[in-house]
Motif scaffolding. Structure first.
Motif, PDB file in Angstrom:
ATOM      1  N   THR A  57       0.781  -1.319   0.003  1.00 39.81           N
ATOM      2  CA  THR A  57       0.151  -0.113   0.099  1.00 39.81           C
ATOM      3  C   THR A  57       0.814   1.213   0.002  1.00 39.81           C
ATOM      4  OG1 THR A  57      -1.719  -1.288   1.320  1.00 39.81           O
ATOM      5  CG2 THR A  57      -1.903   1.299   1.133  1.00 39.81           C
ATOM      6  N   LEU A  58       1.843   1.209   0.920  1.00 38.48           N
ATOM      7  CA  LEU A  58       2.847   2.551   0.810  1.00 38.48           C
ATOM      8  C   LEU A  58       3.580   2.667  -0.441  1.00 38.48           C
ATOM      9  CD1 LEU A  58       3.810   4.759   2.256  1.00 38.48           C
ATOM     10  CD2 LEU A  58       5.538   3.319   3.413  1.00 38.48           C
ATOM     11  N   LEU A  59       3.821   1.437  -1.099  1.00 37.17           N
ATOM     12  CA  LEU A  59       4.696   1.540  -2.348  1.00 37.17           C
ATOM     13  C   LEU A  59       3.738   2.082  -3.361  1.00 37.17           C
ATOM     14  CD1 LEU A  59       6.508  -1.211  -4.096  1.00 37.17           C
ATOM     15  CD2 LEU A  59       4.824   0.001  -5.386  1.00 37.17           C
ATOM     16  N   CYS A  71       4.046  12.025  -0.028  1.00 34.04           N
ATOM     17  CA  CYS A  71       3.796  11.055   0.580  1.00 34.04           C
ATOM     18  C   CYS A  71       4.324  10.562   2.090  1.00 34.04           C
ATOM     19  CB  CYS A  71       4.084   9.731  -0.459  1.00 34.04           C
ATOM     20  SG  CYS A  71       3.251   8.199   0.205  1.00 34.04           S
ATOM     21  N   HIS A  72       4.137  11.640   2.885  1.00 34.55           N
ATOM     22  CA  HIS A  72       4.499  11.325   4.210  1.00 34.55           C
ATOM     23  C   HIS A  72       3.481  10.200   4.918  1.00 34.55           C
ATOM     24  CE1 HIS A  72       6.496  15.608   4.650  1.00 34.55           C
ATOM     25  NE2 HIS A  72       7.078  14.967   3.613  1.00 34.55           N
ATOM     26  N   VAL A  73       2.319  10.617   4.764  1.00 36.11           N
ATOM     27  CA  VAL A  73       1.242   9.726   5.425  1.00 36.11           C
ATOM     28  C   VAL A  73       1.546   8.925   6.803  1.00 36.11           C
ATOM     29  CG1 VAL A  73       0.230   8.982   3.105  1.00 36.11           C
ATOM     30  CG2 VAL A  73       2.072   7.493   4.034  1.00 36.11           C
ATOM     31  N   ASN A  74       2.633   9.715   7.825  1.00 36.31           N
ATOM     32  CA  ASN A  74       3.031   9.235   8.756  1.00 36.31           C
ATOM     33  C   ASN A  74       3.541  10.748   9.516  1.00 36.31           C
ATOM     34  OD1 ASN A  74       4.504   8.349  10.960  1.00 36.31           O
ATOM     35  ND2 ASN A  74       5.200   6.547   9.603  1.00 36.31           N
ATOM     36  N   PRO A  75       2.958  10.795  10.840  1.00 35.17           N
ATOM     37  CA  PRO A  75       3.486  12.251  11.617  1.00 35.17           C
ATOM     38  C   PRO A  75       5.062  11.921  11.781  1.00 35.17           C
ATOM     39  CG  PRO A  75       1.308  11.500  12.184  1.00 35.17           C
ATOM     40  CD  PRO A  75       1.789  10.242  11.373  1.00 35.17           C
ATOM     41  N   ALA A  76       5.570  10.738  11.987  1.00 32.27           N
ATOM     42  CA  ALA A  76       6.842  10.472  12.307  1.00 32.27           C
ATOM     43  C   ALA A  76       7.769  11.060  10.982  1.00 32.27           C
ATOM     44  CB  ALA A  76       7.197   9.209  12.626  1.00 32.27           C
ATOM     45  N   VAL A  77       7.377  10.737   9.940  1.00 34.04           N
ATOM     46  CA  VAL A  77       7.982  11.288   8.808  1.00 34.04           C
ATOM     47  C   VAL A  77       7.961  12.757   8.468  1.00 34.04           C
ATOM     48  CG1 VAL A  77       8.212  10.975   6.197  1.00 34.04           C
ATOM     49  CG2 VAL A  77       7.628   8.945   7.496  1.00 34.04           C
ATOM     50  N   VAL A 171      15.197   5.477   5.478  1.00 37.15           N
ATOM     51  CA  VAL A 171      15.161   4.972   4.255  1.00 37.15           C
ATOM     52  C   VAL A 171      14.296   5.813   3.363  1.00 37.15           C
ATOM     53  CG1 VAL A 171      14.077   3.311   2.913  1.00 37.15           C
ATOM     54  CG2 VAL A 171      15.352   2.533   5.174  1.00 37.15           C
ATOM     55  N   VAL A 172      13.257   6.616   3.916  1.00 33.01           N
ATOM     56  CA  VAL A 172      12.513   7.253   3.215  1.00 33.01           C
ATOM     57  C   VAL A 172      13.499   8.848   2.572  1.00 33.01           C
ATOM     58  CG1 VAL A 172      10.802   9.387   3.388  1.00 33.01           C
ATOM     59  CG2 VAL A 172      10.089   6.877   4.381  1.00 33.01           C
ATOM     60  N   LEU A 173      13.960   9.137   3.645  1.00 31.32           N
ATOM     61  CA  LEU A 173      14.857  10.211   3.339  1.00 31.32           C
ATOM     62  C   LEU A 173      15.989   9.824   2.233  1.00 31.32           C
ATOM     63  CD1 LEU A 173      15.151  12.009   6.786  1.00 31.32           C
ATOM     64  CD2 LEU A 173      13.903  12.753   4.877  1.00 31.32           C
ATOM     65  N   ALA A 174      16.768   8.795   2.540  1.00 32.79           N
ATOM     66  CA  ALA A 174      18.027   8.401   1.923  1.00 32.79           C
ATOM     67  C   ALA A 174      17.490   8.071   0.522  1.00 32.79           C
ATOM     68  CB  ALA A 174      18.541   7.089   2.420  1.00 32.79           C
ATOM     69  N   SER A 175      16.357   7.255   0.506  1.00 31.99           N
ATOM     70  CA  SER A 175      16.126   6.862  -1.157  1.00 31.99           C
ATOM     71  C   SER A 175      15.321   7.680  -1.885  1.00 31.99           C
ATOM     72  CB  SER A 175      14.917   5.452  -0.904  1.00 31.99           C
ATOM     73  OG  SER A 175      13.836   5.858  -0.165  1.00 31.99           O
ATOM     74  N   THR A 176      14.976   8.972  -1.246  1.00 33.46           N
ATOM     75  CA  THR A 176      14.708  10.033  -2.031  1.00 33.46           C
ATOM     76  C   THR A 176      15.615  11.273  -2.175  1.00 33.46           C
ATOM     77  OG1 THR A 176      13.409  10.958   0.074  1.00 33.46           O
ATOM     78  CG2 THR A 176      11.929   9.787  -1.563  1.00 33.46           C
ATOM     79  N   ASP A 177      16.627  10.929  -1.736  1.00 31.79           N
ATOM     80  CA  ASP A 177      17.778  11.894  -1.853  1.00 31.79           C
ATOM     81  C   ASP A 177      18.253  11.873  -3.430  1.00 31.79           C
ATOM     82  OD1 ASP A 177      20.755  12.946  -2.044  1.00 31.79           O
ATOM     83  OD2 ASP A 177      20.074  13.231   0.050  1.00 31.79           O
ATOM     84  N   LEU A 187       9.804   1.353  -4.165  1.00 27.10           N
ATOM     85  CA  LEU A 187      10.014   0.016  -3.842  1.00 27.10           C
ATOM     86  C   LEU A 187      10.806  -0.014  -2.490  1.00 27.10           C
ATOM     87  CD1 LEU A 187      11.216  -1.338  -7.214  1.00 27.10           C
ATOM     88  CD2 LEU A 187       9.213  -2.148  -5.915  1.00 27.10           C
ATOM     89  N   ALA A 188      11.788   0.589  -2.247  1.00 21.66           N
ATOM     90  CA  ALA A 188      12.536   0.642  -1.086  1.00 21.66           C
ATOM     91  C   ALA A 188      11.911   0.845   0.133  1.00 21.66           C
ATOM     92  CB  ALA A 188      13.754   1.696  -1.335  1.00 21.66           C
ATOM     93  N   ILE A 189      11.071   1.948   0.111  1.00 24.38           N
ATOM     94  CA  ILE A 189      10.211   2.273   1.305  1.00 24.38           C
ATOM     95  C   ILE A 189       9.022   1.416   1.338  1.00 24.38           C
ATOM     96  CG2 ILE A 189       8.508   4.319   1.920  1.00 24.38           C
ATOM     97  CD1 ILE A 189      10.130   6.291   0.191  1.00 24.38           C
ATOM     98  N   GLY A 190       8.371   0.966   0.430  1.00 24.58           N
ATOM     99  CA  GLY A 190       7.448  -0.169   0.661  1.00 24.58           C
ATOM    100  C   GLY A 190       8.013  -1.446   1.241  1.00 24.58           C
TER     101      GLY A 190
END
Length: 257
Positions: A57-59, A71-77, A171-177, A187-190
């Motif tokens: 779903t996140l993917l 696509c944060h969909v997460n207060p921590a992100v 992973v969210v930050l690194a994979s979208t750098d 793919l990495a985030i999901g």
């Protein structure tokens, strides 16, 4: 605030309202599809199926609403992004409100669907909420329904929520750098989220996302009293993950979304 992918391609920037709407819809879909899998089909698909529901779903959300809101969909992100100075406090607050509202609507929808099944008993079946001790998925329940032996304790829940949320945000930050392979970010985030669920489902049902925990805590006995942990410790993990990213990548201005 860093521009989203669509803003880079278009002259006209995306309005904040559209970003908030994307976050609300995205969080609704994440909670409804993933927690819904646990509630409606958990006995059939098992922990692996539930973990894949969250990850897949996140993917698809990363690729569909990522160009709009990131696509944060997460207060921590969102907190991690704010901690790095990528978004303002006003934008962060708007994202948090949108995420919580989207999650709550999803929780209500899941409950309405589950409650239409005659065999469903909210006090017994719950709604996929997070918990420790007697509310941990590893607690041993007797034939009469009482808890014979508690599951994983509060310390275990604290540790996994901090560590796993930190991993997710990193992973969210690194994979979208911009120095990463951006087309593979989804793919990495999901799949990261899927793996994190495989680790923590037996411990506390895996939060790593305060909006997901808030969404269903109202429908499970004992969940509200323990909800604070699944807000505080994922947020702490989000900050740790963001600063781990900054320490390793060395800059804060290379994010595409």
């Amino acid at each position: 605030m860093s521009p989203t992918a669509q803003e880079i391609e278009e002259i006209e920037p995306i309005s904040e309202v559209k970003k908030y709407a994307a976050e609300a819809v995205g969080t609704f879909l994440l909670v409804f599809c993933a927690v819904g899998t646990a509630v409606f089909a958990g006995a059939k698909v098992g922990n692996l199926g539930v973990a894949l529901a969250f990850g897949l779903t996140l993917l698809f959300l990363v690729y569909s609403i990522g160009p709009i809101s990131g696509c944060h969909v997460n207060p921590a992100v969102t907190l991690g992004q704010f901690g790095l100075g990528r978004i303002s406090i006003v934008t962060a607050a708007g994202y948090w409100v949108a995420q919580i509202v989207g999650g709550l609507v999803a929780g209500l929808t899941i409950f309405a669907v589950a409650n239409s099944l005659p065999a469903y008993d909210r006090s017994v079946d719950g709604l996929g909420a997070n918990g420790w001790g007697e509310h941990s998925p590893s607690a041993v329940v007797g034939p009469a329904g009482g808890v014979l032996e508690n599951g994983y304790g509060i310390g275990a829940a604290m540790v996994v929520e901090v560590i796993l949320t930190a991993v997710l945000v990193f992973v969210v930050l690194a994979s979208t750098d911009r120095i990463s392979n951006i087309p593979q970010a989804g793919l990495a985030i999901g799949f990261t989220l899927a793996v994190l669920h495989l680790v923590a489902i037996p411990i506390d049902n895996t939060s790593v996302n305060p909006a997901r925990s808030i969404a269903v805590a109202f429908y499970q006995d004992g969940a509200l009293a323990q909800l604070w942990l699944f807000i505080v410790f994922p947020l702490l993990g989000g900050i740790i993950g963001a600063f781990a990213y900054r320490a390793i990548f060395g800059r804060t201005d290379r994010l595409l979304s």
